[in-house]
Write an enzyme that holds these catalytic residues in place. Structure first.
Site, mmCIF file in Angstrom:
data_model
loop_
_atom_site.group_PDB
_atom_site.id
_atom_site.type_symbol
_atom_site.label_atom_id
_atom_site.label_comp_id
_atom_site.label_asym_id
_atom_site.label_seq_id
_atom_site.Cartn_x
_atom_site.Cartn_y
_atom_site.Cartn_z
ATOM 1 N N LEU A 220 36.625 32.340 34.098
ATOM 2 C CA LEU A 220 37.728 31.396 34.306
ATOM 3 C C LEU A 220 38.549 31.345 33.037
ATOM 4 C CD1 LEU A 220 37.957 29.491 36.764
ATOM 5 C CD2 LEU A 220 36.835 27.730 35.409
ATOM 6 N N HIS A 221 39.824 31.710 33.122
ATOM 7 C CA HIS A 221 40.637 31.565 31.905
ATOM 8 C C HIS A 221 42.112 31.297 32.147
ATOM 9 C CE1 HIS A 221 41.605 35.692 32.947
ATOM 10 N NE2 HIS A 221 42.622 35.618 32.125
ATOM 11 N N ARG A 222 42.566 31.335 33.405
ATOM 12 C CA ARG A 222 44.002 31.125 33.661
ATOM 13 C C ARG A 222 44.406 29.717 33.255
ATOM 14 N NH1 ARG A 222 46.123 35.475 34.244
ATOM 15 N NH2 ARG A 222 44.826 36.944 35.345
ATOM 16 N N ASP A 297 39.108 33.943 38.224
ATOM 17 C CA ASP A 297 40.568 33.900 38.369
ATOM 18 C C ASP A 297 41.192 35.103 37.666
ATOM 19 O OD1 ASP A 297 40.244 33.198 35.702
ATOM 20 O OD2 ASP A 297 41.166 31.215 35.891
#
Ligand code: UD1
Length: 374
Positions: A220-222, A297
């Site tokens: 998860l990094h967006r 993501d």
């Protein structure tokens, strides 16, 4: 001697004295660039092309950059622009200012850029203004969501590129609709899959110890997911719930780690939710191949899971890689927690989506690129 210490010429192939070869300069900067550049550099090296590699320094942690160079066998970069973190404008502008003199000095015959990160668009703009032919690898992908910084990067890079290598038919259609001349577009397949195919056998030796038989792998990094505190809190709560049914392994991107720290969410009450540092390429591949389900993501991970036929639940409303949904193992679950939970139940009940591998995702894309470029 490690790959990092090798002189560039030994890894990249040396141009023969009798026949001067075209000089390609590759510009990379962020984690998802590295696995795309490695096979192209290798394939051009086999043709004896002269090459140089510039790292912008967009990603700079050992875990986000150097370990990828080592594992992918990327040569030591001749120049590191060391831009580091910053706002989008600052990061892009710094790369442009620092790259321009390098291009003026080295005068490559062509600049090759990859994917859709800030380093990609920055290098594209500088090259185009200096009238140096620009090659874009992974062209034509569109999410049609301009709130994503990468979408702006893709649109602009493709408009100024001279040679555009696409992974799938949807990308060709996007480019043609945007007025890109047909003769500039080459559908060659997915170059990131070349790295995966080459290194999958080796990845087995990089499995983290004490791995459970069944587990969910999360990334998860967006900004749209991790910069909204309420939503990030909800997601972490869902992963904690999920970890009561199946182990959850979550290598955490530096941006996400920072946000989790700000929210003081580090200490999770559950013993089977594992928050790890970002993983090297080979360890991540090994996990991905064995995961019961992947929740992400990331763009690249949607493609890797499609190739591996591992069910992937993507925490986004849209994807620039629609073939992973129409053909592959990917499902877009959007940002509603309800849909994520429903889809997880299906996987846990033994009804995962496996999909099929798209055409030309065969491990030979870089050879096709090198044949066209040379
Ligand atoms: C970038 C790409 C994104 C890609 C992602 C993969 C853009 C616009 N985004 O996003 O498309 O999916 O890389 O990781 O180019 N940081 C570190 N160490 C590092 C790198 C980053 O601590 O080595 C931290 C910094 O605080 C930085 C933040 O992470 O501000 C975000 O890094 P940045 O390169 O701006 O974007 P990513 O979120 O990594």
């Amino acid at each position: 001697m490690s790959a990092l210490e090798k002189p560039l010429s030994s890894t990249l192939g040396v141009a023969s004295k009798a026949m001067p070869k075209k000089h390609f300069m590759h510009v990379v900067g962020a984690r998802p660039n590295f696995m795309k550049a490695a096979p192209v550099i290798r394939a051009l090296g086999e043709k004896g092309s002269r090459q140089t590699l510039v790292h912008t320094g967009q990603h700079y942690d050992f875990n986000m950059s150097e370990v990828f160079f080592e594992q992918l066998g990327l040569p030591r970069q001749e120049t590191n622009l060391e831009v580091g973190p910053g706002s989008h404008a600052k990061q892009t502008a710094e790369i442009m200012m620092r790259l321009e003199p390098v291009l003026l000095e080295k005068k490559p015959a062509a600049v090759v850029v990859y994917g859709d990160v800030n380093s990609t668009v920055a290098a594209a703009l500088v090259s185009a203004k200096l009238r140096i032919p620009l090659v874009h690898v992974e062209a034509g992908l569109r999410s049609f969501d301009r709130s994503m910084p990468e979408e702006i990067n893709r649109l602009l890079t493709d408009q100024v590129a001279d040679t555009l290598f696409t992974p799938s038919a949807d990308a060709d259609e996007n480019l043609l609709r945007e007025g890109v001349a047909r003769e500039k577009i080459f559908r060659v397949g997915n170059v990131m899959i070349d790295s995966l195919v080459r290194l999958l056998p080796e990845s087995a030796r990089h499995l983290p110890p004490h791995l459970p038989d069944r587990f969910a792998l999360v990334t998860l990094h967006r900004p749209s997911n991790v910069d909204v505190p309420g939503y990030l809190r909800q997601l972490l709560g869902t992963f904690a719930e999920l970890s009561k049914k199946i182990s959850v392994i979550f290598p955490v991107h530096p941006r996400t780690r920072q946000r989790i720290g700000e929210l003081r969410l580090d200490v999770m009450p559950n013993g089977t939710l594992h928050l790890l540092d970002p993983l090297p390429y080979l360890s991540f591949l090994a996990l991905e191949q064995r995961a019961t389900v992947v929740i992400t993501d990331s763009g690249g991970i949607q493609e890797e899971t499609t190739f591996l036929r591992i069910p992937c639940l993507t925490l986004r409303e849209n994807t620039e890689r629609p073939i992973t949904v129409t053909l592959g193992s990917n499902k877009l679950v959007g940002r509603g927690i309800g849909r994520l939970v429903e889809e997880l139940e299906l996987v846990l009940a033994g009804r995962p989506k496996r999909g099929e591998i798209p055409p030309f995702w065969d491990g030979h894309t870089a050879e096709r690129i090198a044949a066209i470029l040379t």
